[in-house]
Design a protein around this motif. Structure first.
Motif, PDB file in Angstrom:
ATOM      1  N   HIS A 166      -3.311  31.721 -13.624  1.00  0.00           N
ATOM      2  CA  HIS A 166      -3.573  30.723 -14.671  1.00  0.00           C
ATOM      3  C   HIS A 166      -2.583  30.820 -15.812  1.00  0.00           C
ATOM      4  O   HIS A 166      -2.423  29.900 -16.595  1.00  0.00           O
ATOM      5  CB  HIS A 166      -5.037  30.693 -15.108  1.00  0.00           C
ATOM      6  N   ASN A 167      -1.865  31.927 -15.875  1.00  0.00           N
ATOM      7  CA  ASN A 167      -0.799  31.995 -16.863  1.00  0.00           C
ATOM      8  C   ASN A 167       0.351  31.069 -16.500  1.00  0.00           C
ATOM      9  O   ASN A 167       0.994  30.501 -17.370  1.00  0.00           O
ATOM     10  CB  ASN A 167      -0.256  33.420 -16.960  1.00  0.00           C
ATOM     11  N   ALA A 185       1.055  18.155 -29.446  1.00  0.00           N
ATOM     12  CA  ALA A 185      -0.396  18.147 -29.624  1.00  0.00           C
ATOM     13  C   ALA A 185      -1.026  17.100 -28.713  1.00  0.00           C
ATOM     14  O   ALA A 185      -2.087  17.329 -28.129  1.00  0.00           O
ATOM     15  CB  ALA A 185      -0.753  17.868 -31.079  1.00  0.00           C
ATOM     16  N   GLY A 186      -0.367  15.962 -28.583  1.00  0.00           N
ATOM     17  CA  GLY A 186      -0.851  14.907 -27.705  1.00  0.00           C
ATOM     18  C   GLY A 186      -0.857  15.366 -26.257  1.00  0.00           C
ATOM     19  O   GLY A 186      -1.809  15.117 -25.516  1.00  0.00           O
ATOM     20  N   GLU A 187       0.210  16.065 -25.868  1.00  0.00           N
ATOM     21  CA  GLU A 187       0.287  16.574 -24.494  1.00  0.00           C
ATOM     22  C   GLU A 187      -0.815  17.596 -24.235  1.00  0.00           C
ATOM     23  O   GLU A 187      -1.436  17.617 -23.171  1.00  0.00           O
ATOM     24  CB  GLU A 187       1.635  17.264 -24.280  1.00  0.00           C
ATOM     25  N   VAL A 188      -1.024  18.462 -25.204  1.00  0.00           N
ATOM     26  CA  VAL A 188      -2.070  19.480 -25.071  1.00  0.00           C
ATOM     27  C   VAL A 188      -3.411  18.796 -24.877  1.00  0.00           C
ATOM     28  O   VAL A 188      -4.190  19.135 -23.989  1.00  0.00           O
ATOM     29  CB  VAL A 188      -2.099  20.402 -26.312  1.00  0.00           C
ATOM     30  N   MET A 189      -3.639  17.775 -25.693  1.00  0.00           N
ATOM     31  CA  MET A 189      -4.885  17.013 -25.611  1.00  0.00           C
ATOM     32  C   MET A 189      -5.042  16.401 -24.214  1.00  0.00           C
ATOM     33  O   MET A 189      -6.094  16.472 -23.592  1.00  0.00           O
ATOM     34  CB  MET A 189      -4.843  15.933 -26.700  1.00  0.00           C
ATOM     35  N   GLU A 190      -3.962  15.831 -23.735  1.00  0.00           N
ATOM     36  CA  GLU A 190      -4.026  15.130 -22.471  1.00  0.00           C
ATOM     37  C   GLU A 190      -4.316  16.082 -21.310  1.00  0.00           C
ATOM     38  O   GLU A 190      -5.106  15.784 -20.427  1.00  0.00           O
ATOM     39  CB  GLU A 190      -2.696  14.426 -22.252  1.00  0.00           C
ATOM     40  N   HIS A 191      -3.677  17.258 -21.348  1.00  0.00           N
ATOM     41  CA  HIS A 191      -3.816  18.162 -20.209  1.00  0.00           C
ATOM     42  C   HIS A 191      -5.001  19.112 -20.302  1.00  0.00           C
ATOM     43  O   HIS A 191      -5.454  19.633 -19.301  1.00  0.00           O
ATOM     44  CB  HIS A 191      -2.533  18.980 -20.024  1.00  0.00           C
ATOM     45  N   ASP A 251      -2.672  28.576 -21.775  1.00  0.00           N
ATOM     46  CA  ASP A 251      -2.284  28.432 -20.375  1.00  0.00           C
ATOM     47  C   ASP A 251      -1.303  27.277 -20.218  1.00  0.00           C
ATOM     48  O   ASP A 251      -0.274  27.390 -19.570  1.00  0.00           O
ATOM     49  CB  ASP A 251      -3.518  28.144 -19.493  1.00  0.00           C
ATOM     50  N   PHE A 252      -1.655  26.164 -20.842  1.00  0.00           N
ATOM     51  CA  PHE A 252      -0.801  24.988 -20.733  1.00  0.00           C
ATOM     52  C   PHE A 252       0.571  25.247 -21.366  1.00  0.00           C
ATOM     53  O   PHE A 252       1.614  24.905 -20.798  1.00  0.00           O
ATOM     54  CB  PHE A 252      -1.475  23.791 -21.402  1.00  0.00           C
ATOM     55  N   LEU A 253       0.565  25.861 -22.539  1.00  0.00           N
ATOM     56  CA  LEU A 253       1.831  26.098 -23.238  1.00  0.00           C
ATOM     57  C   LEU A 253       2.746  27.027 -22.439  1.00  0.00           C
ATOM     58  O   LEU A 253       3.953  26.839 -22.379  1.00  0.00           O
ATOM     59  CB  LEU A 253       1.571  26.677 -24.638  1.00  0.00           C
ATOM     60  N   ARG A 254       2.144  28.049 -21.812  1.00  0.00           N
ATOM     61  CA  ARG A 254       2.948  28.957 -20.992  1.00  0.00           C
ATOM     62  C   ARG A 254       3.595  28.220 -19.835  1.00  0.00           C
ATOM     63  O   ARG A 254       4.783  28.347 -19.573  1.00  0.00           O
ATOM     64  CB  ARG A 254       2.057  30.081 -20.441  1.00  0.00           C
TER      65      ARG A 254
END
Ligand code: FAD
Ligand code: FAD
Ligand code: SF4
Ligand code: SF4
Ligand code: SF4
Ligand code: SF4
Ligand code: SF4
Ligand code: SF4
Ligand code: SF4
Ligand code: SF4
Lengths: 280, 189, 667, 149
Positions: A48-49, B14-20, B96-99
């Motif tokens: 998940h990372n 921030a929008g991308e984070v929201m979306e995913h 997780d998403f940012l990584r």
């Protein structure tokens, strides 16, 4: 009584004694644990990372195998695997489109019928109610129950025990004849995810945990997760050198303690495999 | 307003984070409780609440800094922040998403290379055998990081205690597992 | 046959600049039933009004349409003028030619046409109008005040001083509420008891006030001016008239270890007890749950030692019935209690306390006689941490609102601590400092600048105990969210102010609304802050939302004036624009079929069931009946009724249909 | 259809929209002349039979406007209105009334310019739709049975 078992990689390798003690306790209480056939690794932190889809697809394969093999309840002794499988079960249940991509997309078939039990839930449900008169060697020691992060969080999904100051393991230990102490680091993170790649953080995080347990007079730290165990046990040298003092309290699995109390011999429970000698 | 219209309004990362992930950076009111409780925050250059604030600015320079930060790799997804956040902001999910994004865009922090190498070795091990092969993992990790000596003292001790398997366990459904890998890798490219 | 007069106003040039007023008047003159039509420069001026009055008298008008400005502006003026000329005021209507026409359109035919239409609509309406009489309801000039905190005390005194009777009921054995528990009060730091006690005594001695302590509202019926309340007086197990308050019983009672509610559990009390020395009334009650006699049937020590033989073990609750004309709800608030903050170890660590407990520690009458000592071992804390917004502004814990008072009392607590513990260190973890109020910001600055209180902006994540210290893990968001750990001796949580226990049930008994947090709802957040949606029921103090003493007192005086206004009349006059259910001749009686859809629609519970009986007393039909005291005239019921049996005066079906018809059909 | 001047009836509540329209006047904001306002105590009082009546008598469009949710002078009248509005839509669908001819809106006492916007939008829309003649065709008989049943 037969239940499914997902051992996960650690229980097959570095945490062999956990498997041994789980099986021994179950057997002593007339419960048969059947391993999911041809299971794969759940991907743990790494998946998940790096890759969200992978982090769901790997557990989904496991769940679908279990379902296919007719298992209603699957016991997952490793807290990390328990967390991954439960989160996947939840995500697939609440997002039908996601379920479609993850299962169908990978040639899997999963209806969502499998229920996952962590080790404490399993013990509470099937073993402790029948303990009457079977505790032959009460574990009369002061113990610090360490839950770690993955057993109780996120509560919204796992819905197990309380997030702050959980009690289920403490109650179990009481039943095994031990005296659980009240301490402050029950759910603090030990840093297992960075165990290999960033040992310095582990020294600090695990150090604080062990020190608090030791300071409050615990004679053993009790865990329900192979990651926690190996971090606190195998890395003790690094931890002690970070702390600049020698802490030698052993780290036992709940099932080992319960096994001892049930009179199962130390070897069957794998006590000889620990790095920090179990001298109690 | 439906979720759809909301995130089309939120700009940038921030929008991308929201979306995913469904995590809405604008909900963070900067109380700092996450940073106060994060076991790793002292090793991060931007503690979690700070990352939330950077996201709120929609400033491309700050967004780039987030993706290049060490912070996102140090986070252990221990869920402490999420469990105590008064606004129920799922920071670990966002991390997780940012990584994933950081890696895809080749922005992963150089100090994180051991962490990433470990995760990669770990996944490779599963990809090939279906299960984790601990010796293989260590060898692979070491060859990626050249940290030859690290943990070497542990291996023999583990071996003596029966904690290391010399041979990998191969599952039958290996092909299925590696197809899962190739599919999800393709998607995340 | 209607005789309608139309009066078209120029409003100087406000109307006539874009509307051809003469043409409007001329056209109107041609309508059926219009016997008089005229345009004039200023209709509301004295000559304008005289014009209308003389036309009414001379032409015998049965209806008047004034085509001028908005009825919201001058309807009362013209209706009064009509009444003066002997025409029923409800036979006067206004067409809005100014706000809705001349001011919003350019000069032109279309504008004049619209003006003509607007007049025609109202001419047709007036033809259908009925004479209506203002509704009169009698008023019982006694007020019921529920809750004896500072708000209830203030409201009772104000009403009583305006010459009206008051019944004050208080749930606890003494009045005083939370204010009696406070040590000193911001922003002046005067002693709470010192300013409160004289008022409590005044209540007890006021000839217009009947005080029932240890009492609660059992039920309420009726409507504004005419409520019937049942009050349950819980048994105190003694005869108050005989008891002299000598205190023999409380000294001798062997059950001495009950946590004192007044001291927030930091002190103990006996089973027969007076909650605090300055209590009003200063007579004990027996707490039956903890009294040995009620539990085991043995003891009676109090009865033996009582010199006046006042104890009555077999006394029962009594129900008092009272007729009252208005009600003031002043039941206050409470603070969030243990187990809500597991991460702060509240309830687990004795030295993590609430703000209210700190008040008791700081109070000269408290368990430590005003010395700040921690509950666990009595040690004077060298380091103390205050945590703001504990539970408030925390949607995850279900309380998104700001509790409003805590920023101020934290500053007060930190200041009191610094004054009392020399060399002590105090820290405040906060998110924002909300100190809007006279001398409030100055007060907080004083805490920081003069008393050296250390404010850190950030929320605390966790508290745990280590070697006798409480480790407080916070962060400083003004320093890049840097973690800050403090090893404190004591921690004070500014726990959220929440609605009092039982407020929901009480609101339901009163038929008033409450918000999603169970605070009582005001009728309008800005313009009717002390009224409720139920006529005759008013709010005072923290039962509406957390508030401090000055605000509670101001609100209480506001509510008292509302009550006094009501009581200044012998009869209440209300606009007759209310619903009525039609009545017809026997055997039909009414077209109402008794479906009672209207009952469920009415937001004011104004519709009752009425049984129609024949001469032998047998019920032949049950129909709806509107209680004119409760109906507010919203008309919701009208739209719901499928048989068109309920109608609203001033906006009847006939009137509204005639408007629509007139609008769309020119002559 | 450029010179078609639609007839629009506005059913508004006394406390919010009527007062809002007053404010449009005091602010001297200009709008189309096609609207005639009928004042009700509350949108909760507005009975949809009246709307049908208006179409029946030749209205080309209708505006229904009251207080914003939660701002109702009578606590909940506008909620009832909203609920009935849903029923009204279904009824319209059933009898074949073009729902675009009815605009449901919230205009508070402070929203003078919003009132002008509401009127202008409606007038433009109805102008595009043209005169409403279909109603007379579909109407008269079935409706009463439907609504009373
Ligand atoms: C820690 C703390 C410190 C504070 N410090 C200050 C300060 O320094 N300065 C300041 O201005 N304000 C201060 N306040 C605020 C102050 O306490 C309130 O403003 C005030 O008490 C509100 O008065 P009240 O009468 O509305 O409510 P309360 O004081 O709560 O009184 C309500 C009364 O109604 C009774 N009651 C409740 N339900 C019923 C029922 N169903 N039937 C009959 N009776 C009932 C209760 O028993 C109580 O006596 C502080 C508050 C707290 C928590
Ligand atoms: C920018 C701004 C925005 C605001 N927004 C809001 C909001 O959204 N919601 C809200 O609740 N509040 C708001 N307020 C606050 C609100 O305006 C005040 O609460 C309110 O106006 C106070 O009313 P008042 O009658 O006490 O005083 P004022 O409104 O000031 O009225 C005082 C009157 O007394 C007259 N007067 C003064 N001296 C004399 C004299 N010597 N003799 C005779 N007459 C005199 C003045 O001419 C004036 O008409 C806002 C205020 C500002 C500045
Ligand atoms: S705890 Fe939640 S609200 Fe507070 S700073 Fe962190 S993310 Fe923002
Ligand atoms: S999930 Fe990550 S950011 Fe949150 S507390 Fe744990 S390590 Fe810190
Ligand atoms: S009645 Fe109204 S419109 Fe006529 S002059 Fe007076 S204010 Fe102006
Ligand atoms: S001893 Fe008797 S008189 Fe004295 S306080 Fe008690 S009950 Fe009253
Ligand atoms: S009878 Fe009850 S109240 Fe009286 S002295 Fe005994 S315990 Fe106390
Ligand atoms: S008054 Fe201050 S401490 Fe209390 S909830 Fe509001 S901001 Fe927080
Ligand atoms: S008035 Fe109308 S709605 Fe009310 S009960 Fe009678 S028929 Fe039913
Ligand atoms: S008009 Fe309104 S308040 Fe009056 S009875 Fe009808 S619904 Fe109730």
């Amino acid at each position: 009584m037969t239940l499914g078992l997902y051992p996960g990689c650690s229980l097959k390798g570095s945490s062999r004694e956990y498997t041994e003690s789980v099986l021994a306790v179950a057997q002593a209480c007339g419960i048969e644990l059947v391993e999911i056939e041809d299971w794969n690794c759940c991907g743990a932190t790494a998946a998940h990372n790096l890759n969200k889809e992978l982090s769901l697809a790997l557990p989904a394969r496991i769940l679908s195998l279990a379902e296919k093999q007719g298992m209603k309840e699957v016991v997952v002794p490793c807290a990390a695997c328990y967390s991954r499988l439960t989160v996947t079960n939840h995500e697939l249940a609440v997002h039908p489109e996601l379920k479609q991509t993850i299962t169908k997309g990978n040639g899997l078939d999963y209806k969502g019928s499998v229920e996952i039990l962590n080790i404490i839930q399993m013990l509470d449900k099937y073993i402790t109610p029948n303990l009457e008169g079977r505790i032959v060697k009460p574990f009369e020691h002061k113990v610090a129950c360490y839950y770690g992060c993955l057993l109780v969080r996120p509560h919204e999904i796992l819905k197990f025990d309380r997030e702050e100051d959980p009690q289920s393991m403490d109650e179990l230990m009481l039943k095994a004849g031990a005296t659980p102490i009240d301490w402050a680091f029950k759910t603090e993170c030990c840093g297992a995810g960075l165990s290999v790649s960033r040992t310095s953080s582990v020294g600090r995080l695990s150090g604080e945990i062990l020190k608090d347990a030791a300071d409050r007079g615990a004679e053993a730290v009790i865990v329900a997760c192979p990651m926690c165990q190996s971090n606190l046990d195998m890395r003790r040298e690094a931890i002690n050198s970070y702390l600049g003092e020698k802490i030698d309290i052993p780290v036992l699995y709940v099932t080992q303690v319960l096994g001892l109390a049930l009179g199962i011999d130390r070897k069957t429970l794998g006590l000889q495999r620990h790095f920090v000698a179990v001298n109690i | 307003m439906s979720a759809e219209t909301i995130h089309s309004v939120i700009a940038g990362l921030a929008g991308e984070v929201m979306e995913h992930t469904g995590v809405e950076a604008s909900h963070c009111y900067q109380c700092g409780k996450c940073s106060a409780g994060c076991p790793l925050s002292e090793e991060m250059e931007y503690p979690p609440s700070y990352v939330m604030r950077m996201l709120q600015t929609s400033d491309p320079v700050l967004e780039d800094k987030i993706l290049r930060s060490f912070t996102i790799w140090v986070c252990l997804t221990c869920e402490m922040c999420y469990s105590r956040c008064p606004m129920s902001i799922d920071i670990p999910k966002m991390m997780d998403f940012l990584r994933e994004k950081s890696l895809k865009e080749g922005k992963a922090n150089h100090r994180a290379k051991h962490i990433i190498a470990f995760h990669k070795s770990f996944l490779d091990s599963i990809r090939i055998t279906g299960r984790l092969y601990e010796i293989g993992l260590l060898v692979d990790y070491k060859s990626r990081t050249f940290k030859v000596m690290q943990d070497m003292s542990l291996a023999p001790k583990m071996f003596v205690r029966g904690k290391l398997n010399i041979f990998p366990e191969m599952i039958k459904g290996r092909a299925g597992v590696s197809s899962i890998f190739s599919k999800s890798n393709k998607k995340s490219k | 046959m209607s005789k309608i007069g139309v009066f078209v106003c120029h409003c100087g040039e406000n109307i006539s600049a874009t509307v051809d007023c003469a043409k409007v008047a001329e056209t109107a003159a041609g309508y059926d039933g219009v016997v008089y039509s005229i345009d004039y420069k200023y209709m509301c001026s004295d000559p304008g009004q005289s014009l209308i009055k003389s036309a009414i008298i001379e032409k015998g008008l049965t209806g008047v349409v004034v085509a001028s400005c908005s009825p919201r502006m001058h309807e009362p003026t013209f209706r009064k003028a009509c009444a003066e000329a002997g025409l029923n005021p409800y036979m006067c209507e206004m067409a809005n030619l100014r706000e809705h026409c001349s001011w919003v359109h350019e000069k032109g035919d279309a504008t004049t046409e619209k003006a003509i239409d607007l007049v025609r609509i109202l001419v047709e309406k007036v033809k259908k109008n009925h004479s209506l009489n203002a509704i009169k309801v009698p008023v019982t000039k006694t007020a019921l005040v529920i809750g004896g905190g500072i708000a209830g005390i203030q409201a009772s005194l104000d009403i009583a001083n305006s010459g009206h009777k008051v019944i004050l009921i208080e749930r606890d054995p003494s009045i005083g509420g939370h204010m009696s528990q406070l040590s000193e009060t911001f922003p002046t730091l005067d002693c709470s008891q010192c300013i409160l006690t004289p008022r409590m005594v005044e209540v007890a001695q006021h000839e217009n006030i009947t005080l029932y302590t240890y009492a609660e509202l059992e039920s309420l019926e009726g409507f504004v001016g005419n409520f019937k309340a049942k009050i349950r007086r819980k048994s105190k197990s003694l005869d108050e008239k005989i008891c002299t308050g000598c205190g023999q019983c409380t000294t001798k009672c062997p059950v001495k270890k009950i946590p004192s509610e007044f001291n927030e559990g930091l002190g103990k009390r006996t089973a027969i007890y007076v909650p605090f020395p300055q209590a009003v009334p200063n007579k004990p009650v027996i707490d039956r749950v903890n009294c040995t006699y009620y539990i085991k049937g043995k003891c009676k020590v109090c009865e033996i030692v009582c010199p006046t033989k006042a104890i009555r073990f077999d006394q029962e609750d009594t129900i008092v019935e009272a007729e009252v004309g208005a009600i003031v709800v002043a039941t206050g608030f409470t603070v969030k209690q243990p187990d809500f903050f597991p991460e702060y170890g509240f309830g687990k660590y004795p030295d993590v306390i609430t703000g209210l407990q700190f008040e008791r520690l700081a109070s000269a009458s408290g368990p430590t006689l005003g010395e700040i000592r921690r509950p666990s071992d009595g040690k004077v804390p060298e380091k103390i941490v205050f945590i703001a917004c504990a539970g408030s502004r925390d949607p995850a814990k279900g309380i998104p609102y700001c509790s409003k008072i805590c920023c101020m009392y934290i500053a007060k607590h930190a200041m009191l601590y610094q004054h009392k513990v020399h060399g002590g260190k105090s820290y405040v973890f906060y998110m924002d400092i909300r100190a809007g109020g006279k001398m409030y910001e100055e007060f907080v600055r004083r805490a920081i600048e003069d008393d050296g209180v250390n404010y850190i902006r950030g929320r605390v994540s966790r508290i745990y105990e280590k070697n006798g210290k409480l480790i407080v893990k916070g962060a400083d968001t003004l320093l890049g969210a840097m973690p800050v750990d403090i090893d404190a001796d004591m921690v004070v949580l500014a726990t959220a102010g929440i609605a009092n226990e039982g407020s929901e049930e009480l609101a339901q008994k009163l038929h008033t609304s409450y918000d999603s947090y169970h605070f009582f709802s005001e009728a309008h957040p800005k313009l009717k802050p002390v009224e409720t949606n139920t006529a005759g029921i008013f709010l005072a103090g923290a039962c509406q939302s957390p508030k401090d003493i000055p605000e509670s007192v101001a609100m209480a005086s506001g509510a008292a004036v509302k009550v006094a206004c009501l009581f200044s009349q012998d009869e209440l006059t209300r606009e007759p624009l209310i619903a009525v259910v039609n009545r017809q001749a026997a055997p039909v009686f009414s077209s109402c079929v008794g479906c009672f859809l209207c009952v469920s629609a009415c937001p004011y519970q104004a519709i009752e069931k009425e049984e129609i009986k024949n001469r032998t007393g047998e019920v032949i039909k049950t129909i709806a009946k509107v209680n004119p005291g409760l109906c507010q005239g919203c008309g919701t019921c009208v739209a719901f009724c499928r048989t068109k049996s309920i109608d609203i005066q001033g906006y009847t079906h006939e009137e509204m249909y005639s408007e629509v018809m007139a609008l769309l059909n020119e002559y | 259809m450029a010179d078609f001047e639609p007839k629009i009836v506005a059913f508004v509540c006394n406390w919010c929209t009527y007062a809002g329209a007053d404010l449009t006047g005091t602010s001297r904001i200009k709008y189309a002349t096609n609207v005639r306002i009928i004042r009700f105590p509350c949108t909760g009082r507005i009975d949809y039979m009246l709307l049908l009546k208006a179409f029946d008598e030749g209205a080309d469009g209708i505006i229904v406007s009251g207080c914003h949710p939660n701002d109702c002078h009578y606590t909940s009248g506008n909620f009832h209105a909203r609920r009935r509005w849903i029923m009204f839509r279904e009824l319209c669908d059933f009898v074949g009334i073009d729902i675009n001819r009815v605009l449901f809106s919230w205009v508070s006492a402070a929203e003078g310019s919003k009132w002008a916007d509401v009127v202008n939008t409606t007038v433009t829309r109805i102008r595009e739709l043209g005169p409403y003649t279909e109603y007379q065709k579909v109407a008269k008989h079935p409706i009463r049975e439907v609504t009373n049943g």
